[in-house]
Design a protein around this motif. Structure first.
Motif, PDB file in Angstrom:
ATOM      1  N   ALA A   1       0.399  10.815  -2.070  1.00  0.00           N
ATOM      2  CA  ALA A   1       0.284   9.386  -1.828  1.00  0.00           C
ATOM      3  C   ALA A   1       1.568   8.695  -2.270  1.00  0.00           C
ATOM      4  O   ALA A   1       2.265   9.156  -3.174  1.00  0.00           O
ATOM      5  CB  ALA A   1      -0.897   8.807  -2.584  1.00  0.00           C
ATOM      6  N   THR A   2       1.866   7.576  -1.657  1.00  0.00           N
ATOM      7  CA  THR A   2       3.063   6.809  -1.971  1.00  0.00           C
ATOM      8  C   THR A   2       2.666   5.444  -2.500  1.00  0.00           C
ATOM      9  O   THR A   2       1.845   4.743  -1.891  1.00  0.00           O
ATOM     10  CB  THR A   2       3.954   6.637  -0.721  1.00  0.00           C
ATOM     11  OG1 THR A   2       4.337   7.920  -0.234  1.00  0.00           O
ATOM     12  CG2 THR A   2       5.198   5.829  -1.056  1.00  0.00           C
ATOM     13  N   LEU A   3       3.251   5.075  -3.636  1.00  0.00           N
ATOM     14  CA  LEU A   3       3.006   3.752  -4.211  1.00  0.00           C
ATOM     15  C   LEU A   3       4.175   2.853  -3.833  1.00  0.00           C
ATOM     16  O   LEU A   3       5.328   3.136  -4.175  1.00  0.00           O
ATOM     17  CB  LEU A   3       2.868   3.848  -5.732  1.00  0.00           C
ATOM     18  CG  LEU A   3       2.755   2.505  -6.474  1.00  0.00           C
ATOM     19  CD1 LEU A   3       1.462   1.793  -6.074  1.00  0.00           C
ATOM     20  CD2 LEU A   3       2.797   2.732  -7.992  1.00  0.00           C
ATOM     21  N   THR A   4       3.907   1.782  -3.148  1.00  0.00           N
ATOM     22  CA  THR A   4       4.941   0.830  -2.732  1.00  0.00           C
ATOM     23  C   THR A   4       4.677  -0.504  -3.398  1.00  0.00           C
ATOM     24  O   THR A   4       3.578  -1.066  -3.295  1.00  0.00           O
ATOM     25  CB  THR A   4       4.941   0.653  -1.205  1.00  0.00           C
ATOM     26  OG1 THR A   4       5.172   1.916  -0.585  1.00  0.00           O
ATOM     27  CG2 THR A   4       6.028  -0.322  -0.778  1.00  0.00           C
ATOM     28  N   VAL A   5       5.703  -1.001  -4.109  1.00  0.00           N
ATOM     29  CA  VAL A   5       5.591  -2.284  -4.794  1.00  0.00           C
ATOM     30  C   VAL A   5       6.706  -3.182  -4.277  1.00  0.00           C
ATOM     31  O   VAL A   5       7.889  -2.843  -4.380  1.00  0.00           O
ATOM     32  CB  VAL A   5       5.710  -2.117  -6.320  1.00  0.00           C
ATOM     33  CG1 VAL A   5       5.600  -3.473  -7.006  1.00  0.00           C
ATOM     34  CG2 VAL A   5       4.627  -1.171  -6.838  1.00  0.00           C
ATOM     35  N   ALA A   6       6.372  -4.312  -3.725  1.00  0.00           N
ATOM     36  CA  ALA A   6       7.370  -5.192  -3.131  1.00  0.00           C
ATOM     37  C   ALA A   6       8.045  -6.090  -4.160  1.00  0.00           C
ATOM     38  O   ALA A   6       9.186  -6.518  -3.972  1.00  0.00           O
ATOM     39  CB  ALA A   6       6.728  -6.046  -2.032  1.00  0.00           C
TER      40      ALA A   6
END
Length: 204
Positions: free
Chosen positions: A1-6
């Motif tokens: 899984a990939t965690l993306t935080v803007a």
């Protein structure tokens, strides 16, 4: 899984902080001076220079970086550009009997630049140099070796003396001239060669 935080990303206040707007990462602080800033404690008002702020290591007392390598391998810091990835190197060679710290430059010179005036200098074997170059040890020796010579008769080595602008040669001491192993002492610009022994002076 990939965690993306803007947006900015924070872990435990300042254990890890990512500044999304500045594209910078900090460990131990939220006020980073460079792309990656690792801080144990604040050094006060000190800040990183703009020419060297990709990696910043900070502490209120001693600060440092450790490179660990195998006992028969090198620990390296390389300096490069688009022409070569090894233009300059600082490396420690691990060896059970002949370990060494080396500074290497592919094209150019290696300069040791003391600052603060004539009282400061470069020390070899001493941490308190008394002149521009101070060599200290048990029976210390300075060696000049001609790597281009094929025998003792064609070896050449020179110690030369120049003016402050490095435009006029005032004199030199030289061994060999490419064809014999004579020693030469030469003075230019109407300067005398003076020999002094126990207060007695003789000019040539």
């Amino acid at each position: 899984a990939t965690l993306t935080v803007a947006d900015d990303f924070t872990v435990d206040t300042d254990t890890l902080f990512v500044d999304a707007s500045a594209d910078k990462v900090a460990i131990g602080t939220t006020a980073m001076d460079g792309l990656l800033h690792v801080q144990s404690a604040s050094a006060g008002t000190a800040s990183a220079h703009a020419n060297a702020d990709e990696l910043v290591l900070e502490n209120s007392a001693h600060a440092g970086m450790t490179i660990l390598a195998g006992k028969t391998s090198n620990a390296n810091i390389f300096f490069g550009d688009e022409d070569s990835e090894t233009e300059g190197q600082i490396y420690y060679t691990n060896n059970p009997t002949t370990s060494s710290l080396n500074i290497q430059c592919e094209n150019g010179y290696i300069n040791l630049l003391p600052s603060g005036g004539a009282a400061n200098g470069v020390g070899i074997g001493t941490a308190t140099p008394q002149t521009n170059l101070h060599v200290e040890g048990t029976a210390p020796e300075i060696r000049i070796s001609d790597s281009n010579s094929t025998s003792e008769d064609d070896a050449t080595g020179r110690l030369s003396f120049w003016d402050r602008n490095n435009t006029d040669l005032n004199g030199y001491i030289q061994v060999g001239d490419g064809s014999n192993s004579h020693m030469f002492i030469n003075a230019y610009n109407n300067k005398d060669i003076v020999f002094q022994n126990a207060g007695t002076t003789e000019n040539m």
